[in-house]
Design a protein around this motif. Structure first.
Motif, PDB file in Angstrom:
ATOM      1  N   ILE A  27      -8.009  32.379  82.103  1.00 15.41           N
ATOM      2  CA  ILE A  27      -8.755  33.395  81.432  1.00 15.41           C
ATOM      3  C   ILE A  27      -7.470  34.828  82.055  1.00 15.41           C
ATOM      4  CG2 ILE A  27     -10.301  34.945  81.119  1.00 15.41           C
ATOM      5  CD1 ILE A  27     -12.170  32.477  80.916  1.00 15.41           C
ATOM      6  N   VAL A  31      -4.487  33.981  79.118  1.00 14.29           N
ATOM      7  CA  VAL A  31      -5.660  34.151  77.735  1.00 14.29           C
ATOM      8  C   VAL A  31      -6.134  35.409  76.827  1.00 14.29           C
ATOM      9  CG1 VAL A  31      -8.596  34.136  77.468  1.00 14.29           C
ATOM     10  CG2 VAL A  31      -6.818  31.894  77.439  1.00 14.29           C
ATOM     11  N   THR A  42     -16.200  28.497  75.689  1.00 13.14           N
ATOM     12  CA  THR A  42     -15.292  29.618  76.970  1.00 13.14           C
ATOM     13  C   THR A  42     -14.497  30.405  76.152  1.00 13.14           C
ATOM     14  OG1 THR A  42     -14.824  28.211  78.686  1.00 13.14           O
ATOM     15  CG2 THR A  42     -13.000  29.988  78.713  1.00 13.14           C
ATOM     16  N   VAL A  46     -15.492  34.652  75.716  1.00 10.42           N
ATOM     17  CA  VAL A  46     -14.425  35.861  75.143  1.00 10.42           C
ATOM     18  C   VAL A  46     -14.699  36.816  74.106  1.00 10.42           C
ATOM     19  CG1 VAL A  46     -11.903  36.589  75.032  1.00 10.42           C
ATOM     20  CG2 VAL A  46     -12.514  34.620  76.786  1.00 10.42           C
ATOM     21  N   TYR A  62     -18.761  38.794  81.928  1.00 12.51           N
ATOM     22  CA  TYR A  62     -17.652  37.041  81.419  1.00 12.51           C
ATOM     23  C   TYR A  62     -19.160  36.018  81.870  1.00 12.51           C
ATOM     24  CZ  TYR A  62     -16.086  32.441  81.283  1.00 12.51           C
ATOM     25  OH  TYR A  62     -15.202  31.052  80.650  1.00 12.51           O
ATOM     26  N   VAL A 100     -13.877  34.452  87.709  1.00 16.33           N
ATOM     27  CA  VAL A 100     -13.037  35.640  86.930  1.00 16.33           C
ATOM     28  C   VAL A 100     -13.325  37.019  87.567  1.00 16.33           C
ATOM     29  CG1 VAL A 100     -13.663  36.281  83.847  1.00 16.33           C
ATOM     30  CG2 VAL A 100     -13.000  33.613  84.653  1.00 16.33           C
ATOM     31  N   GLN A 123      -5.641  24.974  80.946  1.00 18.50           N
ATOM     32  CA  GLN A 123      -6.419  24.832  80.350  1.00 18.50           C
ATOM     33  C   GLN A 123      -6.265  24.014  79.715  1.00 18.50           C
ATOM     34  OE1 GLN A 123      -8.271  27.762  80.059  1.00 18.50           O
ATOM     35  NE2 GLN A 123     -10.117  26.042  78.744  1.00 18.50           N
TER      36      GLN A 123
END
Length: 287
Positions: A27, A31, A42, A46, A62, A100, A123
């Motif tokens: 992420i 990402v 997920t 986002v 997040y 994160v 992922q």
């Protein structure tokens, strides 16, 4: 028995931590760099984050959004899929959210195609690791596992279709290029998961053996699956042979074949993929 349970739990915890870390790294690197939208909750997290930031100028954590979205699916998973599976999945949700918030944004490459493909692969690896630990990333993974238990077939491609709705919204709000690249990202991720997650895949074994009783006992004790026994004659030497037919989970095949060869070094085994089966088939329950 307790030692086996202890080892299994240690493996699960290690997979939960590693999978959570890989998810967070993805992420904050691929990402984030590509402006992509991962699958499941997920990706929805986002999408909500970016929507609040773009249209309201509000930056929300997040972890806060992800925890809120997963509350109800976690409850459903606890009731229908498995209690231990759900608890480990909640741990993945909590840890990945924490990672994160801790890990700073990382730019590995700005090439959007490389970001998309390798982000999808990472992922898929992260999801495969969590599934290996008898866990998931929550959200649509609970739905996928529930569908898989009902149909006795892998359901990850169905989830890919469900993600199309989210990507349509993301494309409308943030541009179709990011949404289209996200489809490639999710396709790569889904294929990796389909490859590494073999719980709902089966293999057919035809075993020609001189020691049928020993082989049958081994199949019963190690896999809990039944065996069909056929008596025949080997046409090359004209000697009697027993042919055993059984269907087992893919994860059991390697160890079972090795054990059968130990019991009967002269046996002949044909292993083939089972596309679909009808009838009673023992499936180890998710805990």
């Amino acid at each position: 028995m307790m030692r086996n349970w202890g080892k299994r739990d240690i493996v699960s915890i290690a997979c939960v931590v590693l999978g959570s870390l890989l998810l967070a790294l993805n992420i904050q690197s691929f990402v984030g760099t590509g402006g992509l939208f991962p699958g499941g909750f997920t990706g929805l997290t986002v999408l909500i984050q970016r929507s609040f930031l773009k249209f309201g100028g509000i930056e929300i954590p997040y972890s806060l959004v992800n925890f809120a979205l997963n509350a109800f699916p976690a409850y459903i998973g606890y009731k229908t899929v498995g209690k231990k599976f759900t608890m480990y999945s909640i741990a993945v949700i909590l840890l990945s959210g924490m990672f994160v918030e801790i890990i700073p944004p990382i730019t590995i490459t700005e090439d959007i195609l490389l970001v998309t493909v390798f982000g999808g692969i990472l992922q898929g690896i992260a999801l495969g690791v969590t599934l290996r630990g008898n866990a998931s990333t929550g959200g649509t993974d609970f739905i996928s596992m529930w569908i898989s238990q009902k149909t006795k077939q892998p359901a990850w491609n169905y989830i890919l279709g469900m993600n199309a709705v989210m990507l349509a919204v993301a494309g409308y709000l943030f541009g179709w290029e990011a949404a289209l690249y996200s489809i490639i990202f999710q396709f790569c991720s889904t294929q990796i998961v389909n490859y590494v997650h073999v719980r709902f895949k089966r293999m057919t074994l035809f075993i020609v053996t001189r020691s049928p009783d020993l082989v049958i006992e081994e199949i019963h004790s190690s896999t809990h699956h039944g065996v069909t026994r056929l008596e025949g004659i080997g046409t090359y030497y004209g000697e009697p042979r027993t042919v055993l037919y059984t269907v087992v989970e893919t994860a059991n095949v390697k160890g079972l074949v090795n054990r059968i060869h130990e019991l009967d070094p002269t046996c002949f085994i044909n292993v083939s993929k089972s596309e679909a089966i009808e009838g009673r088939f023992y499936q180890r329950p998710i805990e």
